[in-house]
Design an enzyme around this catalytic site. Structure first.
Site, short mmCIF file in Angstrom:
data_model
loop_
_atom_site.label_atom_id
_atom_site.label_comp_id
_atom_site.label_asym_id
_atom_site.label_seq_id
_atom_site.Cartn_x
_atom_site.Cartn_y
_atom_site.Cartn_z
N CYS A 418 -71.24 10.24 38.71
CA CYS A 418 -72.08 9.46 37.77
C CYS A 418 -73.14 10.64 36.94
O CYS A 418 -73.15 11.41 35.94
CB CYS A 418 -73.60 9.12 37.19
SG CYS A 418 -73.81 8.21 36.17
N LYS A 421 -70.22 12.07 33.73
CA LYS A 421 -70.69 11.23 32.69
C LYS A 421 -70.35 11.81 30.97
O LYS A 421 -70.90 12.92 31.52
CB LYS A 421 -71.35 9.86 32.36
CG LYS A 421 -71.61 8.80 33.27
CD LYS A 421 -72.69 7.65 33.70
CE LYS A 421 -73.43 8.22 31.94
NZ LYS A 421 -74.46 6.96 32.34
N ASP A 450 -78.57 -1.47 25.71
CA ASP A 450 -79.05 -1.69 26.84
C ASP A 450 -77.89 -1.49 28.68
O ASP A 450 -77.75 -0.85 28.42
CB ASP A 450 -79.87 -2.98 27.36
CG ASP A 450 -80.78 -3.34 27.76
OD1 ASP A 450 -81.09 -2.97 28.63
OD2 ASP A 450 -81.92 -3.88 26.97
N ASP A 451 -79.11 -1.54 29.53
CA ASP A 451 -78.27 -1.20 30.81
C ASP A 451 -77.27 -2.97 31.14
O ASP A 451 -76.00 -1.42 31.29
CB ASP A 451 -79.35 -1.79 31.52
CG ASP A 451 -80.11 -1.25 32.60
OD1 ASP A 451 -79.80 0.21 31.59
OD2 ASP A 451 -81.07 -1.00 32.97
N ASP A 468 -58.39 -4.55 32.78
CA ASP A 468 -56.24 -3.12 33.13
C ASP A 468 -57.30 -2.06 32.61
O ASP A 468 -58.11 -1.95 31.49
CB ASP A 468 -55.43 -3.70 32.65
CG ASP A 468 -54.50 -3.52 33.26
OD1 ASP A 468 -53.98 -2.85 33.65
OD2 ASP A 468 -53.97 -4.11 33.26
N ASP A 491 -53.63 -10.63 28.59
CA ASP A 491 -54.14 -11.30 29.67
C ASP A 491 -54.65 -13.13 29.05
O ASP A 491 -54.38 -13.90 29.38
CB ASP A 491 -54.78 -10.87 31.23
CG ASP A 491 -53.71 -10.18 31.60
OD1 ASP A 491 -52.74 -10.59 31.08
OD2 ASP A 491 -54.28 -9.00 31.97
N GLY A 541 -69.02 0.15 27.31
CA GLY A 541 -68.78 0.99 28.38
C GLY A 541 -68.75 2.00 29.03
O GLY A 541 -69.66 1.96 29.37
N HIS A 542 -68.25 2.41 29.55
CA HIS A 542 -68.34 3.67 30.23
C HIS A 542 -67.07 5.29 30.15
O HIS A 542 -66.08 4.65 30.04
CB HIS A 542 -68.56 2.96 31.77
CG HIS A 542 -69.08 4.63 33.14
ND1 HIS A 542 -70.19 4.71 32.67
CD2 HIS A 542 -68.15 5.19 33.29
CE1 HIS A 542 -70.53 6.13 33.41
NE2 HIS A 542 -68.98 6.00 34.31
N ASP A 629 -48.01 -13.38 30.59
CA ASP A 629 -47.16 -11.89 30.37
C ASP A 629 -46.66 -11.25 31.32
O ASP A 629 -46.81 -11.11 31.94
CB ASP A 629 -48.81 -11.12 29.16
CG ASP A 629 -49.36 -10.77 29.85
OD1 ASP A 629 -49.29 -11.23 31.57
OD2 ASP A 629 -50.11 -9.77 30.04
#
Length: 753
Positions: A418, A421, A450-451, A468, A491, A541-542, A629
C-alpha cells in the site's frame, strides 16, 4: 539486489516530425538520458523526406522509400508519440495546446514543423489551390489526380503551378514525367496534359545562378510546359467543383483543372500569437544554438526557425544539418552544460531533379546537368532514409547520467504494497482538472469520497459487473486510456447491458510528483472521453507507482429486461457476423520489434477506438441469438466458447474475415503475441485442420485481440440487413464470416471453408 528505478524528472517535447527531429530521435535512442521523458507530437506517423518527394511524384520511389516511419522511430527512442496537431503554446504554464489531446506539459520544447506556402493574401488560393506543404495532404490529392488520369486517360487536363522557385520547377517537371508516362501506357496523345507554370519574376530560380535559370527554362520549353513569367497571380475563382480560373495582374486569365501552390514559405499564425519572438515573417527567431531568443527552454529548427543575424533560404539541406547540433543542445541544456553553435554554410549544393532521372546541380556560380548527378542524388537520399530503417542496439554502458539527478531523487525510494500508492495531493489535483460526469445513481463516489462507492440499484434490473487490466501497449497514455475503456466496456455491451459506472486501477511509472500528475491526467482524460460518450461515470479507483504504465477498469451496468445476450443460444441456420477486423496482437508484437509500419498501427488503433455500443444495439434490433466480444482468446477461442455453450457446430468462411492491414505480413514473419501458443489449442475443434492450416489467414484466428469486435449469431433472414446497418453505422470491417450448422449433441466442431 535490484537497481533503484530512475523516476521521470524532465519532460522534453518535440513538436513536428521534420528532418531535424527525425535525426534527434534517432540519436536520442542511441544515447538516452535516464529520467527524461521524450514526447513527439506530430499529425502524421510517416513523415516525407523532401529530397525524394519529386522522385516520388514522378513514380521513381514508393511511399515507403520516401517516408520516415515516425512510430518505429519513436519506439526506438522510447518516445511517447501523440498523433495530433499543436495549435498553440501556454508559455506561462509550459504547456502545448493540441487540437484533440489535453494540454501537454513540458520542461524543454523543440519545434520543427516546417512551413507552408503563403496564400493568405490571394483571394481563392486557400480554397482552391493545393499547397505543396504540408506534404501528406499534397500527396493525397496527387494520388487522386493519378487515379483520375488512369481511369480517364482520353480526357484533357490542365494543371497549373504557381511559383517559379526550385520547388515549383521541380514539381512541374516531375508531374509532367508521371502523367505523360500514364498517357503513353494507354496510347493517348501527350497533348491531353497541359501544364502551366506561373512566376512573378523575369527569370526562374532567382536564388540560383543565371545558367541554372536558363537551363531550367530550356528544359521546360522542351517538355512543352507553358511558362508565364512576369505574371503575378492575384485571384483564383471556380466555376464548379472541377474547374478553376487563375487571374494575373496583367489581365491574363487561364482555365485549369488543378492548381498547385509552391510560393514563398510562411509560418502558422499561432507561432507568433503564443508569445515567442519571431522575425518579420512569423518564423521563430533563434540564436546560433537553435535556442529561442525569448524563451531559453525552447528550441526550433528547420523551416520554422530563423537564426538571428543570418540569411539563408528555407531549404531541407539546413534542416538535415541542424539535426545533430539540435540533439546535442537539447541534451546539454538538460545536463546544464554549455551549448554549441550551429553555423549555416554560406554555399550549399542544390540538386534539382528534372523528372527523367537527370538533375541540375547548382552551387554558387556553378551549374551542371547530368544523369550522373541524379544517380548521385539518389544514392545520397537512399542513404539518408536508410538510417531510419535499421536501428543499432543501444549501448547500455554509454547511458548519460544527470549529475543533478541524485539531488532530485535521493529521497525517493519506491515502495511496495500500500506504500506504493500515488499521493493524495496528486489525485486531488488530477480529479480537479478532469470533467467527471455526475451520476444520480451513485450515492457515494468521487463527489463525496469514502472507503467505497455506493450505487443505488434500479428496480427490476440486473446488475452486470466485469473487470479487465493490462499494461500499456502503446506509448501514448491518452490513447491507451481510450483503448482500455473501450476494451473493458465491451464486455458490458456484449451482453446488451447499459453501462453505468466504473472503478479504475492504475499503475504509473516512477516520477516526480508533477510528472505523475501529468501521466495520470493524460491517461484518465482518455478514459473519461470514452466514458462520457457512453454516459458512464468514473466513481473511484486505486493508483500505485510501478515500473510501467498499466490500467484496468471494473465496469458495471444494468439489464432492464430478460432480453439480453449470452454466449449460448445459437440456432441452426444463423449467420455469424464479426464487427471488426482481426490482427492487433501480431501487429503490436511486431511494433515492439520495429517490424510494423506506422500506418499499420494507425489503422489498428482506429479499429480499437471504435466503440461496440452501437453494434450491440444493432444486434439487439436484429434479434441476435448469441453474442460475445473477441478479445484475448482470439476469434476462434471465443467462437469455441459459443459453440460449446450452444452445443452446436459452425462453418467458418476464412476468406470473408477482414484482417487488419499488415497482420498477414507480420504473421508470415513468425511474429505472434505471447498468448498465441495457448490460443492455438482451440484448433482441436477444427474438423478439417490439415486442409486449412497453411492458409495465410489461418494463424490470425488465434491472434489475441485488444478492444476487438463483437461476434454474434443472427437469424439468416435478418443477417444481410443487420450487416448493412453495421456498415452504415461506421463498422466498415463488419462481415458475415460463417453459418451455424445443424444441432450437434456430441462434441461440437468447426469446419473452415
Amino acid at each position: 539486489m535490484q537497481s533503484k528505478p530512475i523516476p521521470i524528472i524532465y519532460d522534453l517535447v518535440l513538436i513536428g516530425g521534420g528532418h531535424s527531429h527525425a535525426i534527434t530521435l534517432k540519436l536520442w535512442g542511441m544515447n538516452p538520458i535516464p529520467g527524461v521523458r521524450l514526447t513527439l507530437i506530430t499529425d502524421t506517423s510517416h513523415t516525407p523526406y523532401s529530397g525524394m518527394l519529386p522522385g516520388h511524384v514522378a513514380g521513381f520511389y514508393s511511399f515507403d522509400e520516401t517516408h520516415i516511419d515516425l512510430r518505429r522511430l519513436a519506439r526506438f527512442s522510447r518516445a511517447q508519440l501523440y498523433l495530433d496537431q499543436a495549435i498553440n503554446l501556454d508559455l506561462i504554464n509550459n504547456k502545448v495546446i493540441c487540437a484533440k489531446y489535453p494540454p501537454v506539459d513540458f520542461d524543454y520544447l523543440s519545434i520543427d514543423i516546417g512551413s507552408t506556402p503563403e496564400t493568405v493574401n490571394i483571394p481563392g488560393a486557400s480554397q482552391y489551390a493545393i499547397t505543396a506543404k504540408p506534404i501528406p495532404k499534397f500527396l493525397t490529392v496527387w494520388n487522386e489526380i493519378i487515379e483520375t488520369v488512369i481511369k480517364k486517360p482520353h480526357q484533357q487536363y490542365s494543371i497549373s503551378i504557381v511559383g517559379g522557385g526550385a520547388g515549383g520547377v521541380e514539381l512541374a517537371l516531375n508531374i509532367h514525367s508521371r502523367l505523360t508516362a500514364i498517357l503513353q501506357k494507354f496510347n493517348q496523345p501527350l497533348s491531353n496534359i497541359r501544364i502551366n507554370l506561373f512566376h512573378q519574376g523575369e527569370t526562374l530560380l532567382t536564388s540560383h545562378n543565371s545558367w541554372v535559370s536558363k537551363r531550367s527554362e530550356t528544359i521546360l520549353e522542351k517538355r512543352k510546359i507553358q511558362l508565364f513569367l512576369n505574371e503575378r497571380v492575384i485571384k483564383i475563382t471556380s466555376n464548379n467543383s472541377n474547374s478553376y480560373q487563375i487571374y494575373c495582374d496583367t489581365g491574363l486569365a487561364v482555365d485549369c483543372d488543378f492548381i498547385f501552390w509552391v510560393t514563398q514559405a510562411s509560418a502558422p499564425s499561432w507561432i507568433k500569437d503564443c508569445g515567442l519572438k519571431t522575425d518579420n515573417r512569423g518564423f521563430i527567431l533563434v540564436n546560433k544554438n537553435l535556442q529561442s531568443i525569448s524563451h531559453p527552454n525552447i528550441f526550433a529548427a528547420g523551416d520554422i526557425a530563423t537564426i538571428q543575424d543570418t540569411s539563408y533560404p528555407k531549404a531541407g539541406v539546413f534542416a538535415v544539418r541542424q539535426g545533430k547540433p539540435l540533439f546535442k543542445n537539447l541534451q546539454k541544456i538538460i545536463l546544464e552544460k554549455p551549448l554549441i553553435s550551429y553555423q549555416p554554410q554560406k554555399y550549399f549544393l542544390s540538386l534539382i531533379g528534372t523528372g527523367d532521372k537527370r538533375a541540375i546541380a547548382s552551387w554558387g556560380y556553378l551549374g551542371w546537368e547530368s544523369s550522373i548527378l541524379w544517380h548521385w542524388k539518389d544514392y545520397i537520399d537512399r542513404q539518408f532514409i536508410q538510417q531510419f530503417t535499421n536501428f543499432p542496439s543501444m549501448d547500455k554502458n554509454s547511458l548519460i547520467t544527470i549529475d543533478s539527478l541524485d539531488l532530485k531523487t535521493s529521497n525517493l525510494m519506491p515502495c511496495v504494497g500500500c506504500g506504493s500508492k500515488v499521493g493524495k495531493s496528486i489525485l486531488e489535483k488530477v480529479l480537479n482538472r478532469l470533467e467527471i460526469r455526475h451520476n444520480k445513481n451513485v450515492l457515494v463516489g468521487l463527489n463525496n469520497p469514502d472507503d467505497a462507492a455506493i450505487i443505488i440499484l434500479k428496480n427490476q434490473s440486473l446488475l452486470v459487473q466485469t473487470i479487465d487490466f493490462f499494461p500499456s501497449l502503446i506509448n501514448d497514455p491518452f490513447i491507451f486510456g481510450q483503448i482500455t475503456a473501450h476494451h473493458c466496456l465491451s464486455d458490458i455491451f456484449a451482453m446488451s447491458a447499459t453501462p453505468d459506472s466504473v472503478l479504475a486501477i492504475v499503475t504509473l511509472p516512477y516520477g516526480l510528483e508533477k510528472k505523475l500528475e501529468e501521466t495520470l491526467y493524460q491517461l484518465l482524460s482518455g478514459v473519461i472521453k470514452v466514458l462520457n460518450r457512453s454516459q458512464v461515470s468514473l466513481i473511484g479507483g486505486h493508483t500505485i507507482e510501478s515500473s510501467e504504465l498499466a490500467l484496468g477498469l471494473s465496469c458495471n451496468g444494468f439489464i432492464f429486461s430478460n432480453n439480453f445476450f449470452k454466449k449460448s443460444g445459437m440456432n441452426s441456420g444463423d449467420k455469424l457476423i464479426l464487427t471488426k477486423g482481426i490482427g492487433t496482437g501480431t501487429l503490436f508484437a511486431a511494433d515492439m520489434n520495429y517490424q510494423a509500419k506506422g500506418r499499420w498501427i494507425d489503422n489498428a488503433v482506429e479499429s480499437m477506438l471504435l466503440s461496440n455500443q452501437q453494434a450491440a444495439k444493432i444486434f439487439l434490433k436484429f434479434e441476435a441469438t448469441a453474442c460475445t466480444d473477441v478479445t484475448g482468446f482470439g476469434l476462434l477461442g471465443h467462437l469455441v466458447e459459443m459453440i460449446k455453450a450452444s452445443k452446436i457446430s459452425v462453418s467458418l468462411d476464412l476468406e470473408n474475415i477482414v484482417v487488419l492491414e499488415g497482420a498477414i505480413q507480420t504473421t508470415k514473419q513468425g511474429i505472434t503475441s505471447s498468448l498465441y501458443p495457448q490460443n492455438l489449442q482451440a484448433s482441436n475443434y477444427i474438423l478439417n485442420l490439415e486442409e486449412v492450416k497453411h492458409k495465410n489467414k489461418f494463424p490470425l484466428l488465434f491472434d489475441p485481440q485488444t478492444s476487438g469486435g463483437l461476434l454474434a449469431s443472427i437469424p439468416s433472414d435478418k443477417a444481410d440487413k443487420c450487416l448493412l446497418n453495421l456498415i452504415r453505422s461506421g463498422f466498415k470491417d463488419s462481415c458475415i464470416i460463417g453459418q451455424v450448422l445443424e444441432e450437434n449433441l456430441t462434441e461440437p466442431f468447426i469446419i473452415i471453408n
